[in-house]
Design a protein around this motif. Structure first.
Motif, PDB file in Angstrom:
ATOM      1  N   LEU A   1       0.813  -1.223   0.000  1.00 15.20           N
ATOM      2  CA  LEU A   1       0.000   0.000   0.000  1.00 15.20           C
ATOM      3  C   LEU A   1       0.848   1.275   0.000  1.00 15.20           C
ATOM      4  CD1 LEU A   1      -2.827  -1.174   2.414  1.00 15.20           C
ATOM      5  CD2 LEU A   1      -3.000  -0.795  -0.058  1.00 15.20           C
ATOM      6  N   GLY A   2       2.051   1.231   0.529  1.00 15.57           N
ATOM      7  CA  GLY A   2       2.954   2.380   0.436  1.00 15.57           C
ATOM      8  C   GLY A   2       3.353   2.653  -1.003  1.00 15.57           C
ATOM      9  N   HIS A   3       3.629   1.583  -1.760  1.00 11.56           N
ATOM     10  CA  HIS A   3       3.934   1.740  -3.183  1.00 11.56           C
ATOM     11  C   HIS A   3       2.736   2.339  -3.917  1.00 11.56           C
ATOM     12  CE1 HIS A   3       6.787  -1.890  -2.577  1.00 11.56           C
ATOM     13  NE2 HIS A   3       7.545  -0.806  -2.681  1.00 11.56           N
ATOM     14  N   MET A   4       1.548   1.836  -3.592  1.00 15.05           N
ATOM     15  CA  MET A   4       0.338   2.329  -4.261  1.00 15.05           C
ATOM     16  C   MET A   4       0.124   3.809  -3.978  1.00 15.05           C
ATOM     17  SD  MET A   4      -1.954   1.113  -6.309  1.00 15.05           S
ATOM     18  CE  MET A   4      -2.291   2.606  -7.218  1.00 15.05           C
ATOM     19  N   ALA A   5       0.332   4.223  -2.727  1.00 14.35           N
ATOM     20  CA  ALA A   5       0.194   5.641  -2.365  1.00 14.35           C
ATOM     21  C   ALA A   5       1.209   6.489  -3.134  1.00 14.35           C
ATOM     22  CB  ALA A   5       0.350   5.828  -0.859  1.00 14.35           C
ATOM     23  N   ALA A   6       2.437   5.980  -3.277  1.00 12.58           N
ATOM     24  CA  ALA A   6       3.467   6.713  -4.009  1.00 12.58           C
ATOM     25  C   ALA A   6       3.073   6.873  -5.476  1.00 12.58           C
ATOM     26  CB  ALA A   6       4.808   5.989  -3.892  1.00 12.58           C
ATOM     27  N   ILE A   7       2.551   5.817  -6.083  1.00 17.96           N
ATOM     28  CA  ILE A   7       2.147   5.889  -7.483  1.00 17.96           C
ATOM     29  C   ILE A   7       0.997   6.879  -7.652  1.00 17.96           C
ATOM     30  CG2 ILE A   7       1.050   4.578  -9.356  1.00 17.96           C
ATOM     31  CD1 ILE A   7       2.862   2.196  -8.436  1.00 17.96           C
ATOM     32  N   GLN A   8       0.048   6.862  -6.756  1.00 19.23           N
ATOM     33  CA  GLN A   8      -1.064   7.816  -6.846  1.00 19.23           C
ATOM     34  C   GLN A   8      -0.551   9.254  -6.727  1.00 19.23           C
ATOM     35  OE1 GLN A   8      -3.461   5.845  -3.801  1.00 19.23           O
ATOM     36  NE2 GLN A   8      -5.009   5.385  -5.345  1.00 19.23           N
ATOM     37  N   TRP A   9       0.403   9.476  -5.832  1.00 19.39           N
ATOM     38  CA  TRP A   9       0.997  10.802  -5.670  1.00 19.39           C
ATOM     39  C   TRP A   9       1.705  11.221  -6.962  1.00 19.39           C
ATOM     40  CZ3 TRP A   9       5.899  12.966  -5.692  1.00 19.39           C
ATOM     41  CH2 TRP A   9       6.010  14.245  -5.122  1.00 19.39           C
TER      42      TRP A   9
ATOM     43  N   ASN B   1       3.931   6.140   5.595  1.00 21.18           N
ATOM     44  CA  ASN B   1       3.962   5.169   6.699  1.00 21.18           C
ATOM     45  C   ASN B   1       5.000   4.073   6.480  1.00 21.18           C
ATOM     46  OD1 ASN B   1       1.872   6.459   8.160  1.00 21.18           O
ATOM     47  ND2 ASN B   1       0.366   5.498   6.835  1.00 21.18           N
ATOM     48  N   ARG B   2       6.242   4.484   6.221  1.00 19.33           N
ATOM     49  CA  ARG B   2       7.329   3.538   5.925  1.00 19.33           C
ATOM     50  C   ARG B   2       7.504   2.489   7.019  1.00 19.33           C
ATOM     51  NH1 ARG B   2      10.732   1.597   2.032  1.00 19.33           N
ATOM     52  NH2 ARG B   2      12.793   1.220   2.830  1.00 19.33           N
ATOM     53  N   GLU B   3       7.279   2.892   8.268  1.00 18.32           N
ATOM     54  CA  GLU B   3       7.448   1.921   9.360  1.00 18.32           C
ATOM     55  C   GLU B   3       6.392   0.820   9.290  1.00 18.32           C
ATOM     56  OE1 GLU B   3       4.660   5.071  10.585  1.00 18.32           O
ATOM     57  OE2 GLU B   3       6.681   5.164   9.763  1.00 18.32           O
ATOM     58  N   ILE B   4       5.272   1.096   8.643  1.00 19.60           N
ATOM     59  CA  ILE B   4       4.204   0.101   8.492  1.00 19.60           C
ATOM     60  C   ILE B   4       4.295  -0.561   7.122  1.00 19.60           C
ATOM     61  CG2 ILE B   4       1.706  -0.248   8.381  1.00 19.60           C
ATOM     62  CD1 ILE B   4       1.456   2.150  10.321  1.00 19.60           C
ATOM     63  N   TYR B   5       4.332   0.268   6.061  1.00 24.06           N
ATOM     64  CA  TYR B   5       4.363  -0.245   4.696  1.00 24.06           C
ATOM     65  C   TYR B   5       5.807  -0.403   4.254  1.00 24.06           C
ATOM     66  CZ  TYR B   5      -0.488   1.107   4.999  1.00 24.06           C
ATOM     67  OH  TYR B   5      -1.780   1.243   5.405  1.00 24.06           O
ATOM     68  N   ASN B   6       6.344  -1.542   4.566  1.00 27.44           N
ATOM     69  CA  ASN B   6       7.746  -1.832   4.334  1.00 27.44           C
ATOM     70  C   ASN B   6       7.827  -3.286   3.864  1.00 27.44           C
ATOM     71  OD1 ASN B   6      10.294  -3.089   5.271  1.00 27.44           O
ATOM     72  ND2 ASN B   6      10.785  -0.996   5.917  1.00 27.44           N
ATOM     73  N   ALA B   7       8.359  -3.504   2.669  1.00 26.07           N
ATOM     74  CA  ALA B   7       8.376  -4.857   2.097  1.00 26.07           C
ATOM     75  C   ALA B   7       9.164  -5.839   2.964  1.00 26.07           C
ATOM     76  CB  ALA B   7       8.934  -4.822   0.682  1.00 26.07           C
ATOM     77  N   THR B   8      10.248  -5.382   3.587  1.00 24.70           N
ATOM     78  CA  THR B   8      11.016  -6.270   4.467  1.00 24.70           C
ATOM     79  C   THR B   8      10.144  -6.731   5.627  1.00 24.70           C
ATOM     80  OG1 THR B   8      13.074  -5.160   3.853  1.00 24.70           O
ATOM     81  CG2 THR B   8      13.093  -6.461   5.887  1.00 24.70           C
TER      82      THR B   8
ATOM     83  N   PRO C   1      -0.942 -13.338   9.800  1.00 21.34           N
ATOM     84  CA  PRO C   1      -1.908 -12.866   8.799  1.00 21.34           C
ATOM     85  C   PRO C   1      -1.980 -11.347   8.661  1.00 21.34           C
ATOM     86  CG  PRO C   1      -3.041 -13.673  10.755  1.00 21.34           C
ATOM     87  CD  PRO C   1      -1.584 -13.994  10.930  1.00 21.34           C
ATOM     88  N   LYS C   2      -1.320 -10.591   9.547  1.00 16.50           N
ATOM     89  CA  LYS C   2      -1.359  -9.123   9.456  1.00 16.50           C
ATOM     90  C   LYS C   2      -0.747  -8.602   8.160  1.00 16.50           C
ATOM     91  CE  LYS C   2      -1.350  -8.338  14.394  1.00 16.50           C
ATOM     92  NZ  LYS C   2      -0.431  -8.542  15.483  1.00 16.50           N
ATOM     93  N   TRP C   3       0.092  -9.399   7.507  1.00  9.66           N
ATOM     94  CA  TRP C   3       0.704  -8.922   6.259  1.00  9.66           C
ATOM     95  C   TRP C   3      -0.378  -8.588   5.222  1.00  9.66           C
ATOM     96  CZ3 TRP C   3       0.123 -11.048   1.452  1.00  9.66           C
ATOM     97  CH2 TRP C   3      -0.305 -12.382   1.360  1.00  9.66           C
ATOM     98  N   GLY C   4      -1.496  -9.293   5.280  1.00 10.88           N
ATOM     99  CA  GLY C   4      -2.570  -9.071   4.319  1.00 10.88           C
ATOM    100  C   GLY C   4      -3.198  -7.694   4.402  1.00 10.88           C
ATOM    101  N   GLU C   5      -3.045  -7.030   5.543  1.00 10.19           N
ATOM    102  CA  GLU C   5      -3.587  -5.680   5.719  1.00 10.19           C
ATOM    103  C   GLU C   5      -2.676  -4.609   5.118  1.00 10.19           C
ATOM    104  OE1 GLU C   5      -3.998  -5.348   9.955  1.00 10.19           O
ATOM    105  OE2 GLU C   5      -5.203  -7.176  10.069  1.00 10.19           O
ATOM    106  N   LEU C   6      -1.469  -4.991   4.710  1.00 11.03           N
ATOM    107  CA  LEU C   6      -0.450  -4.039   4.266  1.00 11.03           C
ATOM    108  C   LEU C   6      -0.286  -3.993   2.748  1.00 11.03           C
ATOM    109  CD1 LEU C   6       2.172  -4.941   7.013  1.00 11.03           C
ATOM    110  CD2 LEU C   6       0.378  -3.193   7.094  1.00 11.03           C
ATOM    111  N   VAL C   7      -1.025  -4.843   2.062  1.00 10.71           N
ATOM    112  CA  VAL C   7      -0.953  -4.912   0.602  1.00 10.71           C
ATOM    113  C   VAL C   7      -2.351  -4.712   0.031  1.00 10.71           C
ATOM    114  CG1 VAL C   7       1.054  -6.466   0.634  1.00 10.71           C
ATOM    115  CG2 VAL C   7      -1.251  -7.437   0.544  1.00 10.71           C
ATOM    116  N   PRO C   8      -2.443  -4.268  -1.216  1.00 13.33           N
ATOM    117  CA  PRO C   8      -3.776  -4.189  -1.829  1.00 13.33           C
ATOM    118  C   PRO C   8      -4.459  -5.565  -1.793  1.00 13.33           C
ATOM    119  CG  PRO C   8      -2.183  -3.006  -3.166  1.00 13.33           C
ATOM    120  CD  PRO C   8      -1.400  -3.748  -2.111  1.00 13.33           C
TER     121      PRO C   8
END
Length: 173
Positions: A14-22, A123-130, A141-148
């Motif tokens: 979702l961080g990537h998606m926000a960046a693309i929208q910006w 929200n880099r501390e939340i939306y972080n691929a690592t 299962p929380k990873w599912g909340e961080l991706v589209p």
């Protein structure tokens, strides 16, 4: 103006998606470069270039992005050296600006004469691929909340979360 947005997108979140929208609100076209296309099936790069392309394409559809404003392509290269920009220039459509969170990319882009821009960090501390890969590894299962939603569905369909757990196993157990 065309902006180049390179990344490994392992996975696309979702961080990537926000960046693309910006970027879409600021530039005429966004060229999304899926880097390190030759890498896959490791903890650092679990997904193939084709899988990442599908993740991004499905996310763009999910978020109603105008595909006329986006160019999406993978490339086999590495961000680890100064020649990175020359390899990208050979394969990418022309671009005017480079945006990245990677300091080496900024340095090389500036030295090659390109304009650079900074995308706000979403929200880099939340939306972080690592972090997301770590949650997958831990079967959290929380990873599912961080991706589209489309990315979550795709990763589950291909067993990508299981792949991460498999590639970290050792045959020396």
């Amino acid at each position: 103006m065309r902006v180049l947005f390179p990344g490994r997108f392992q996975p696309f979140h979702l961080g990537h998606m926000a960046a693309i929208q910006w970027l879409l609100n600021k530039y005429d076209k966004v060229i999304i470069l899926i880097g390190s296309g030759q890498e896959s099936h490791s903890i650092y790069n679990p997904f193939t270039a084709g899988e990442r392309l599908i993740m991004i394409r499905e996310s763009l559809k999910e978020y109603d992005v105008d595909f006329r404003k986006v160019i999406l392509f993978p490339i086999m290269e590495s961000f680890t050296n100064k020649n990175w920009i020359r390899i990208v220039e050979m394969y990418s459509p022309p671009f005017d600006v480079i945006v990245s969170g990677n300091p080496l990319v900024y340095t090389v882009a500036k030295e090659a004469g390109y304009l650079t821009d900074q995308v706000p960090i979403f929200n880099r501390e939340i939306y972080n691929a690592t972090r997301i890969r770590k949650l997958m590894l831990e079967n959290d299962p929380k990873w599912g909340e961080l991706v589209p939603k489309s990315v979550y569905k795709f990763i589950k369909e291909i067993g990508g979360d299981e792949r991460i757990r498999e590639v970290t196993k050792s045959d020396y157990c």
